[in-house]
Design an enzyme around this catalytic site. Structure first.
Site, short mmCIF file in Angstrom:
data_model
loop_
_atom_site.label_atom_id
_atom_site.label_comp_id
_atom_site.label_asym_id
_atom_site.label_seq_id
_atom_site.Cartn_x
_atom_site.Cartn_y
_atom_site.Cartn_z
N TYR A 48 -0.03 -15.70 3.74
CA TYR A 48 0.60 -14.56 3.09
C TYR A 48 1.49 -15.05 1.95
O TYR A 48 2.18 -16.08 2.10
CB TYR A 48 1.43 -13.77 4.10
CG TYR A 48 2.09 -12.54 3.50
CD1 TYR A 48 1.34 -11.46 3.08
CD2 TYR A 48 3.48 -12.49 3.34
CE1 TYR A 48 1.93 -10.34 2.52
CE2 TYR A 48 4.08 -11.37 2.79
CZ TYR A 48 3.30 -10.31 2.38
OH TYR A 48 3.90 -9.20 1.82
N ASP A 62 15.12 -9.70 -4.35
CA ASP A 62 13.84 -8.98 -4.26
C ASP A 62 14.06 -7.51 -4.61
O ASP A 62 14.02 -6.63 -3.76
CB ASP A 62 13.27 -9.12 -2.84
CG ASP A 62 11.90 -8.48 -2.69
OD1 ASP A 62 11.22 -8.29 -3.71
OD2 ASP A 62 11.52 -8.17 -1.54
N ASP A 89 1.58 -10.01 -1.99
CA ASP A 89 2.45 -8.84 -2.18
C ASP A 89 2.49 -8.52 -3.67
O ASP A 89 3.05 -9.28 -4.47
CB ASP A 89 3.84 -9.20 -1.65
CG ASP A 89 4.88 -8.10 -1.85
OD1 ASP A 89 4.54 -7.06 -2.42
OD2 ASP A 89 6.03 -8.32 -1.43
N ASP A 91 3.89 -5.76 -4.92
CA ASP A 91 4.96 -4.78 -5.14
C ASP A 91 4.38 -3.39 -5.42
O ASP A 91 3.50 -2.93 -4.70
CB ASP A 91 5.89 -5.25 -6.26
CG ASP A 91 6.80 -6.39 -5.82
OD1 ASP A 91 6.90 -6.64 -4.61
OD2 ASP A 91 7.41 -7.02 -6.70
N HIS A 116 -1.45 -6.10 -1.48
CA HIS A 116 -0.96 -4.79 -1.06
C HIS A 116 -0.04 -4.20 -2.11
O HIS A 116 0.67 -4.89 -2.83
CB HIS A 116 -0.31 -4.83 0.33
CG HIS A 116 0.93 -5.66 0.47
ND1 HIS A 116 2.15 -5.26 -0.03
CD2 HIS A 116 1.15 -6.83 1.10
CE1 HIS A 116 3.07 -6.16 0.29
NE2 HIS A 116 2.48 -7.14 0.96
N GLU A 118 2.70 -0.86 -2.77
CA GLU A 118 3.58 -0.01 -1.99
C GLU A 118 3.91 1.30 -2.70
O GLU A 118 3.63 1.46 -3.89
CB GLU A 118 4.86 -0.76 -1.64
CG GLU A 118 5.67 -1.21 -2.82
CD GLU A 118 6.64 -2.32 -2.46
OE1 GLU A 118 7.85 -2.11 -2.64
OE2 GLU A 118 6.19 -3.39 -2.00
N CYS A 126 13.66 -4.59 -1.33
CA CYS A 126 13.13 -5.21 -0.12
C CYS A 126 12.92 -4.14 0.94
O CYS A 126 13.75 -3.25 1.12
CB CYS A 126 14.09 -6.28 0.39
SG CYS A 126 13.68 -6.92 2.02
N ARG A 161 0.76 -0.24 1.30
CA ARG A 161 1.99 -0.32 2.08
C ARG A 161 2.78 0.97 1.88
O ARG A 161 2.92 1.45 0.76
CB ARG A 161 2.83 -1.51 1.62
CG ARG A 161 4.23 -1.52 2.20
CD ARG A 161 4.99 -2.77 1.81
NE ARG A 161 6.39 -2.49 1.60
CZ ARG A 161 7.30 -3.40 1.30
NH1 ARG A 161 6.95 -4.67 1.18
NH2 ARG A 161 8.56 -3.06 1.11
N GLU A 191 5.56 -0.27 6.79
CA GLU A 191 6.74 -1.14 6.75
C GLU A 191 7.87 -0.60 7.62
O GLU A 191 8.06 0.62 7.74
CB GLU A 191 7.21 -1.28 5.30
CG GLU A 191 8.47 -2.13 5.10
CD GLU A 191 8.29 -3.58 5.50
OE1 GLU A 191 7.99 -3.84 6.69
OE2 GLU A 191 8.47 -4.46 4.63
N ASN A 213 4.69 -6.51 10.02
CA ASN A 213 5.57 -7.44 9.33
C ASN A 213 6.67 -7.90 10.28
O ASN A 213 7.57 -7.14 10.60
CB ASN A 213 6.18 -6.75 8.10
CG ASN A 213 7.13 -7.66 7.33
OD1 ASN A 213 7.21 -8.85 7.59
ND2 ASN A 213 7.84 -7.08 6.37
#
Length: 300
Positions: A48, A62, A89, A91, A116, A118, A126, A161, A191, A213
């Site tokens: 990951y 983040d 990731d 974002d 992914h 989101e 974050c 996500r 998440e 996660n």
């Protein structure tokens, strides 16, 4: 030697096949290419690539400060170093639908097996911080549709996500998850789920794989692999764990230097030079140039 023998296309096909089998895949987070190689060496199923780790590596929080170029470049460096599939990731896709489309193709060219996207407002936060905001459902679905339309390799995994659990609760999260799957998401990342029952509820609501996660110090309890498998989770990530372990060790080492003036007392906790050279496959390079590896490193 050098980079992985398996092509990105081969990794994507294998990743899809293993997800289709229903088994649970363990994917620790790599903080650099060398740690990705160690993850492979230790028998895990994938790597990951965390946005939080990439931000921290740059000395940034983040909160959406990294760029597509930075993330795709680091993803390429990590993905090409290991035979394992890499999940990155991405974002919020670094912008709106056209930016999302470009993000997908850049990540595809970087050699990852999946990414992914989101549903947070851009710039994001974050996933385990308070104060998150999510976009409306229409915007979230447009991001996923743009991603699906943009990919050229049909085996590239597009994961959606949703962060809505931490904003509006479980039922809206389940509803959003269903809509994202209907929009074409190949897998889902709910998440900040609080309990195993919540993971199970999402699993029961959709027909695509789901990810858990297990980040430390966050909103979710740190469940072990077996209970997550029992409720139907398909992928487990530990996104920042190796970075936290490495930074903890680095801090202890610096404290030892301050206190003792040398690191002699820390030698037992260090990776030996011989193990590092083995992980880097120095001997493999010797097939091309005997001057590269013409020595022995003793472990005693």
């Amino acid at each position: 030697m050098l980079y992985a023998a398996t092509t990105p296309e081969g990794k994507r096909r294998a990743f899809r096949d293993r997800l289709a089998s229903g088994e649970l895949l363990r994917m620790p987070g790599a903080f650099n290419p060398l740690s990705a190689r160690l993850i492979e060496r230790k028998g895990f199923d994938g790597v990951y690539i965390s946005g939080a780790v990439l931000s921290a590596d740059l000395g940034l929080p983040d909160i959406g400060l990294t760029t597509l170029t930075e993330v795709a470049g680091r993803a390429r460096q990590i993905a090409r170093t290991t035979e394992l599939p890499a999940l990155v990731d991405a974002d919020t896709g670094f912008g709106e639908p056209m930016n999302v489309a470009r993000t997908v193709q850049e990540m595809e060219d970087a050699g990852v097996a999946g990414l992914h996207l989101e549903d947070q407002v851009n710039p994001k936060r974050c996933g385990h911080l308070d104060g998150k905001e999510v976009v409306d459902e229409g915007t979230a679905l447009r991001r996923i549709r743009a991603a699906v339309d943009a990919r050229r390799d049909p085996n590239l995994l597009i994961m959606a996500r949703t962060d809505i659990r931490g904003v509006e609760g479980l039922e809206p999260a389940i509803s959003r998850a269903k809509a994202l799957a209907d929009a074409g998401a190949d897998a889902l990342f709910p998440e900040a789920m609080a309990t195993l029952r919540e993971f199970e509820a999402v699993r029961s609501a959709v027909d695509v794989p789901i990810l858990a996660n297990m980040t430390e110090f966050g909103k979710s309890e740190l469940f072990s692999v077996d209970p997550l498998r029992d409720v139907g989770v398909n992928i487990v990530i530990w996104p920042v764990s190796l970075l936290r372990l490495a930074m903890g060790a680095a801090e202890r080492g610096l404290d030892t230097l301050n206190a003792e003036g040398s690191l002699t007392s820390e030698l037992g906790s260090m990776q030996h030079r011989a193990d590092l050279y083995d992980l880097l496959d120095y001997r493999g390079y010797d097939r091309f140039d005997s001057d590269v590896f013409n020595f022995e490193v003793r472990k005693d």
